[in-house]
Design an enzyme around this catalytic site. Structure first.
Site, PDB file in Angstrom:
ATOM      1  N   HIS A 124      88.028  28.256  15.201  1.00 24.94           N
ATOM      2  CA  HIS A 124      87.954  28.444  13.740  1.00 24.94           C
ATOM      3  C   HIS A 124      89.120  27.777  13.006  1.00 24.94           C
ATOM      4  O   HIS A 124      89.419  28.138  11.873  1.00 24.94           O
ATOM      5  CB  HIS A 124      87.918  29.935  13.395  1.00 24.94           C
ATOM      6  CG  HIS A 124      86.624  30.594  13.787  1.00 24.94           C
ATOM      7  ND1 HIS A 124      86.440  31.958  13.805  1.00 24.94           N
ATOM      8  CD2 HIS A 124      85.433  30.070  14.182  1.00 24.94           C
ATOM      9  CE1 HIS A 124      85.204  32.246  14.196  1.00 24.94           C
ATOM     10  NE2 HIS A 124      84.576  31.106  14.443  1.00 24.94           N
TER      11      HIS A 124
ATOM     12  N   SER B  29      85.159  41.829  16.972  1.00 18.24           N
ATOM     13  CA  SER B  29      84.123  42.786  16.562  1.00 18.24           C
ATOM     14  C   SER B  29      82.734  42.354  17.002  1.00 18.24           C
ATOM     15  O   SER B  29      81.799  43.138  16.932  1.00 18.24           O
ATOM     16  CB  SER B  29      84.144  42.932  15.036  1.00 18.24           C
ATOM     17  OG  SER B  29      83.915  41.663  14.451  1.00 18.24           O
TER      18      SER B  29
HETATM   19  P1  NAD Z   1      87.399  41.394  13.249  1.00 18.54           P
HETATM   20  O1  NAD Z   1      88.423  41.757  12.225  1.00 18.54           O
HETATM   21  O2  NAD Z   1      85.991  41.268  12.832  1.00 18.54           O
HETATM   22  O3  NAD Z   1      87.429  42.470  14.441  1.00 18.54           O
HETATM   23  C1  NAD Z   1      88.602  42.838  15.088  1.00 18.54           C
HETATM   24  C2  NAD Z   1      88.254  43.737  16.267  1.00 18.54           C
HETATM   25  O4  NAD Z   1      89.462  44.023  16.957  1.00 18.54           O
HETATM   26  C3  NAD Z   1      87.629  45.082  15.878  1.00 18.54           C
HETATM   27  O5  NAD Z   1      86.497  45.331  16.695  1.00 18.54           O
HETATM   28  C4  NAD Z   1      88.730  46.104  16.183  1.00 18.54           C
HETATM   29  O6  NAD Z   1      88.239  47.339  16.644  1.00 18.54           O
HETATM   30  C5  NAD Z   1      89.496  45.403  17.275  1.00 18.54           C
HETATM   31  N1  NAD Z   1      90.923  45.769  17.344  1.00 18.54           N
HETATM   32  C6  NAD Z   1      91.752  46.131  16.330  1.00 18.54           C
HETATM   33  N2  NAD Z   1      92.978  46.369  16.803  1.00 18.54           N
HETATM   34  C7  NAD Z   1      92.933  46.176  18.151  1.00 18.54           C
HETATM   35  C8  NAD Z   1      93.881  46.271  19.187  1.00 18.54           C
HETATM   36  N3  NAD Z   1      95.149  46.629  18.961  1.00 18.54           N
HETATM   37  N4  NAD Z   1      93.477  45.996  20.464  1.00 18.54           N
HETATM   38  C9  NAD Z   1      92.186  45.647  20.726  1.00 18.54           C
HETATM   39  N5  NAD Z   1      91.244  45.550  19.773  1.00 18.54           N
HETATM   40  C10 NAD Z   1      91.608  45.793  18.503  1.00 18.54           C
HETATM   41  O7  NAD Z   1      87.911  40.043  13.896  1.00 18.54           O
HETATM   42  P2  NAD Z   1      87.118  38.878  14.615  1.00 18.54           P
HETATM   43  O8  NAD Z   1      86.067  39.439  15.501  1.00 18.54           O
HETATM   44  O9  NAD Z   1      88.164  37.993  15.168  1.00 18.54           O
HETATM   45  O10 NAD Z   1      86.335  38.075  13.456  1.00 18.54           O
HETATM   46  C11 NAD Z   1      86.816  37.879  12.196  1.00 18.54           C
HETATM   47  C12 NAD Z   1      87.245  36.466  11.751  1.00 18.54           C
HETATM   48  O11 NAD Z   1      88.458  36.700  11.070  1.00 18.54           O
HETATM   49  C13 NAD Z   1      87.597  35.434  12.772  1.00 18.54           C
HETATM   50  O12 NAD Z   1      86.759  34.353  12.583  1.00 18.54           O
HETATM   51  C14 NAD Z   1      89.035  34.988  12.465  1.00 18.54           C
HETATM   52  O13 NAD Z   1      89.105  33.591  12.231  1.00 18.54           O
HETATM   53  C15 NAD Z   1      89.404  35.673  11.177  1.00 18.54           C
HETATM   54  N6  NAD Z   1      90.743  36.350  11.203  1.00 18.54           N
HETATM   55  C16 NAD Z   1      91.754  35.861  11.962  1.00 18.54           C
HETATM   56  C17 NAD Z   1      92.974  36.520  12.019  1.00 18.54           C
HETATM   57  C18 NAD Z   1      94.079  35.944  12.875  1.00 18.54           C
HETATM   58  O14 NAD Z   1      94.122  34.726  13.079  1.00 18.54           O
HETATM   59  N7  NAD Z   1      94.974  36.775  13.433  1.00 18.54           N
HETATM   60  C19 NAD Z   1      93.154  37.710  11.290  1.00 18.54           C
HETATM   61  C20 NAD Z   1      92.087  38.190  10.494  1.00 18.54           C
HETATM   62  C21 NAD Z   1      90.877  37.506  10.463  1.00 18.54           C
END
Ligand code: NAD
Length: 237
Positions: free
Chosen positions: A112, A181
């Site tokens: 992404h 997720s």
């Molecule tokens: P999401 O936010 O949809 O889901 C995150 C998942 O992680 C949830 O199911 C949650 O229960 C789980 N989670 C939360 N804390 C956790 C932990 N400590 N240990 C294990 N699991 C944990 O994120 P996604 O599935 O990556 O999809 C969302 C989109 O958001 C992606 O395409 C991404 O590009 C973007 N995004 C990226 C970042 C980043 O780069 N760090 C941050 C936010 C969103």
């Protein structure tokens, strides 16, 4: 489980949550208080480019305030261990942060995009930068002003390197999903591909993901606790 040599790990925002970067799902589908439509679609960018540029400037600036956590470090250890075994680890990440790199892993596919990469729509070149961009910023390659956008795959755009990702899954022994997720396709569909090919599949997440039933095994808890344990099992077992 048999000893895996070639592993594909798909990571999502959850693996970076313990480093202090908020996920979408923790915040009711908002990314740092903005709707996905506003800051993560081409339409949002066309409607308000200043807002979108300043949103990603803030996300980029945040990177210098966070550190990799034990899950990122454990995956780097796994990469090293599998290489010593003559195998490989490929990290396919949906994350746009740089915490896998800073945790020491090398074989990473940012499907992404990356906060630290920018894309000039005038000359179509990409370049690394941790600077802040505005509509007044010139492209360092072609010097055209106002055409530099974040090198982020927004909703409705095609993720990067899908052919490579699919080839890597085809050749792996095990597919593992961490901190995602399972709501964002095509990443969410990779487990079905892996299962169809008869691979071992494991999900590590705080709660069951939307595609949880596709995994042979699910471990629920924090990535920072569970990933190091799983890596020890793979390397020691
Ligand atoms: P999401 O936010 O949809 O889901 C995150 C998942 O992680 C949830 O199911 C949650 O229960 C789980 N989670 C939360 N804390 C956790 C932990 N400590 N240990 C294990 N699991 C944990 O994120 P996604 O599935 O990556 O999809 C969302 C989109 O958001 C992606 O395409 C991404 O590009 C973007 N995004 C990226 C970042 C980043 O780069 N760090 C941050 C936010 C969103």
């Amino acid at each position: 489980m048999t000893k895996s040599k070639n592993i594909v790990v798909l990571t999502g925002a959850g693996i970076s949550a313990e480093s202090g970067i908020r996920t979408f799902r923790d915040t009711g589908g908002l990314w740092e208080d903005h709707s996905i439509e506003e800051v993560a679609t081409p339409q949002g960018y066309a409607a308000n480019p200043e807002l979108v540029l300043s949103f990603y400037n803030a996300r980029r600036a945040q990177l210098s305030t966070v550190e990799p956590n034990p899950a990122h470090f454990a995956l780097a250890e796994l990469e090293k261990g599998l290489m010593e075994r003559g195998g490989y680890l490929t990290i396919v990440t949906q994350n746009v942060d740089d915490l896998h790199e800073r945790g020491g892993a090398q074989n990473i596919i940012h499907m992404h995009g990356e906060l630290l990469s920018q894309w000039c729509r005038a000359c179509d070149q990409k370049f690394k930068s941790d600077a802040a961009f505005t509509l007044m910023s010139p492209c360092p390659k072609c010097e055209v002003v106002g055409k530099v956008r974040p090198d982020i795959v927004w909703f409705g755009e095609m993720p990067y390197r899908m052919d490579t990702i699919e080839a890597t899954i085809l050749n792996c022994d095990q597919f593992v999903s961490i901190g995602t997720s399972g709501a964002v396709y095509p990443a969410a569909g990779y487990v079905q591909m892996a299962r169809g090919l008869g691979k071992q599949t494991l999900e590590i997440n705080l709660e069951r993901s939307e595609g949880s039933h596709f995994f042979l095994e699910t471990r629920l808890g924090k990535a920072g606790d569970l990933v190091p344990v799983w890596v020890d099992e793979v390397l020691g077992g």
